[in-house]
Design a protein around this motif. Structure first.
Motif, PDB file in Angstrom:
ATOM      1  N   UNK A  82       0.835  -1.200   0.000  1.00  0.00           N
ATOM      2  CA  UNK A  82       0.000   0.000   0.000  1.00  0.00           C
ATOM      3  C   UNK A  82       0.868   1.248   0.000  1.00  0.00           C
ATOM      4  N   UNK A  83       1.923   1.243   0.804  1.00  0.00           N
ATOM      5  CA  UNK A  83       2.846   2.386   0.848  1.00  0.00           C
ATOM      6  C   UNK A  83       3.495   2.612  -0.507  1.00  0.00           C
ATOM      7  N   UNK A  84       3.883   1.525  -1.178  1.00  0.00           N
ATOM      8  CA  UNK A  84       4.510   1.654  -2.498  1.00  0.00           C
ATOM      9  C   UNK A  84       3.544   2.252  -3.512  1.00  0.00           C
ATOM     10  N   UNK A 123       1.911   7.345  -6.402  1.00  0.00           N
ATOM     11  CA  UNK A 123       0.944   8.403  -6.706  1.00  0.00           C
ATOM     12  C   UNK A 123       1.385   9.762  -6.164  1.00  0.00           C
ATOM     13  N   UNK A 124       2.554   9.805  -5.540  1.00  0.00           N
ATOM     14  CA  UNK A 124       3.087  11.070  -5.077  1.00  0.00           C
ATOM     15  C   UNK A 124       2.690  11.470  -3.672  1.00  0.00           C
ATOM     16  N   UNK A 125       2.119  10.533  -2.901  1.00  0.00           N
ATOM     17  CA  UNK A 125       1.703  10.849  -1.538  1.00  0.00           C
ATOM     18  C   UNK A 125       2.852  10.632  -0.551  1.00  0.00           C
ATOM     19  N   UNK A 156      -6.932  -0.941  -0.423  1.00  0.00           N
ATOM     20  CA  UNK A 156      -6.538  -0.044   0.662  1.00  0.00           C
ATOM     21  C   UNK A 156      -6.065   1.290   0.114  1.00  0.00           C
ATOM     22  N   UNK A 157      -5.268   1.249  -0.955  1.00  0.00           N
ATOM     23  CA  UNK A 157      -4.757   2.476  -1.554  1.00  0.00           C
ATOM     24  C   UNK A 157      -5.887   3.369  -2.023  1.00  0.00           C
ATOM     25  N   UNK A 158      -6.848   2.783  -2.697  1.00  0.00           N
ATOM     26  CA  UNK A 158      -7.962   3.580  -3.199  1.00  0.00           C
ATOM     27  C   UNK A 158      -8.893   4.028  -2.079  1.00  0.00           C
ATOM     28  N   UNK A 159      -9.027   3.201  -1.028  1.00  0.00           N
ATOM     29  CA  UNK A 159      -9.843   3.600   0.115  1.00  0.00           C
ATOM     30  C   UNK A 159      -9.187   4.775   0.836  1.00  0.00           C
ATOM     31  N   UNK A 160      -7.876   4.740   0.949  1.00  0.00           N
ATOM     32  CA  UNK A 160      -7.141   5.834   1.571  1.00  0.00           C
ATOM     33  C   UNK A 160      -7.283   7.104   0.737  1.00  0.00           C
ATOM     34  N   UNK A 213     -12.667   1.807  -4.344  1.00  0.00           N
ATOM     35  CA  UNK A 213     -12.567   0.378  -4.652  1.00  0.00           C
ATOM     36  C   UNK A 213     -12.804  -0.438  -3.398  1.00  0.00           C
ATOM     37  N   UNK A 214     -13.553  -1.540  -3.548  1.00  0.00           N
ATOM     38  CA  UNK A 214     -13.778  -2.431  -2.407  1.00  0.00           C
ATOM     39  C   UNK A 214     -13.682  -3.868  -2.882  1.00  0.00           C
ATOM     40  N   UNK A 215     -12.777  -4.645  -2.265  1.00  0.00           N
ATOM     41  CA  UNK A 215     -12.678  -6.064  -2.581  1.00  0.00           C
ATOM     42  C   UNK A 215     -13.866  -6.798  -1.961  1.00  0.00           C
ATOM     43  N   UNK A 216     -14.580  -7.568  -2.778  1.00  0.00           N
ATOM     44  CA  UNK A 216     -15.767  -8.262  -2.292  1.00  0.00           C
ATOM     45  C   UNK A 216     -15.463  -9.716  -1.974  1.00  0.00           C
TER      46      UNK A 216
END
Length: 220
Positions: A23-25, A30-32, A132-136, A141-144
């Motif tokens: 997730x950090x990568x 994305x520049x965060x 997680x990245x997109x939720x942050x 995005x949500x994995x079902x």
């Protein structure tokens, strides 16, 4: 932090395991700006060699450790350890320290009450880091479900500036290994005339090899 800081986020990740690191990568790509809190000293050394985040050694569920990461200067605290109780504790502590947004990793079916206390919930399957990245970033995005092998079912919201936004499915070349299962109304299967409208969510089956490509098409 101000609501205008929607592109360059400062994110605290509790847990430097594989999901936390991945997730950090992705966030770094994305520049965060990312800070990882990890309690295992050997893992801390490994994380330091990746140069994708600031590393703090310690237990993120301890307020004095979490405070070192400065939640009051951050946009999101993502608790991504493999312990659900720890993740909940981290989120609660972060919210007491600031008005930061909280994202929590869970190990089983979500307790419906979690949504009353945290802002986002993610699951630890293979697409978990992407979810997680997109939720942050914005909760798109949500994995079902992890079906079998390398296939997962995800719910994805089309971003306003996504390449597929406003286009019919027969106008979009989804990569081989991906399939829209249900359109945003939820009352029929996706077909050639399905319009991928910005702001609406669609359920997709995605093979891991093309997951990044699909996320780029839907999320921009």
């Amino acid at each position: 932090m101000s609501e205008s800081a929607t592109h360059d986020l400062r994110v605290i990740i509790a847990g430097g395991g594989e999901m936390g690191l991945r997730t950090a990568e992705l966030l770094d790509d994305r520049g965060h700006d990312v800070v990882i809190i990890e309690s295992d000293s050997h893992r801390v050394s490994e994380l330091g060699d990746r140069y994708v985040a600031t590393i703090i050694e310690g237990d993120a569920s301890r307020p004095e450790i979490l405070r070192q990461a400065q939640p009051e200067r951050s946009d999101v605290v993502a608790a991504l350890t493999d312990d659900e109780t720890t993740n909940f504790a981290v989120c609660m502590a972060a919210q007491r320290m600031s008005e930061v947004r909280t994202v929590m990793r869970i190990s089983e079916t979500a307790d419906e009450l979690y949504e009353e206390f945290v802002d986002g919930i993610v699951f630890p399957e293979r697409l978990g880091a992407r979810a997680a990245t997109n939720e942050i970033a914005d909760g798109g995005v949500r994995t079902i479900e992890d079906i079998a092998g390398s296939v997962e079912v995800v719910e994805v919201e089309v971003a306003d500036d996504a390449p597929v936004a406003g286009k019919r499915l027969d106008e979009v070349r989804l990569p081989r290994g991906s399939l829209i299962i249900v359109d945003y109304r939820g009352d029929r299967l996706g077909g050639p005339d399905t319009v991928l409208e910005a702001g609406h969510r669609y359920v997709l089956a995605v093979e891991s090899d093309v997951a990044d490509e699909v996320m780029n098409l839907f999320r921009g």
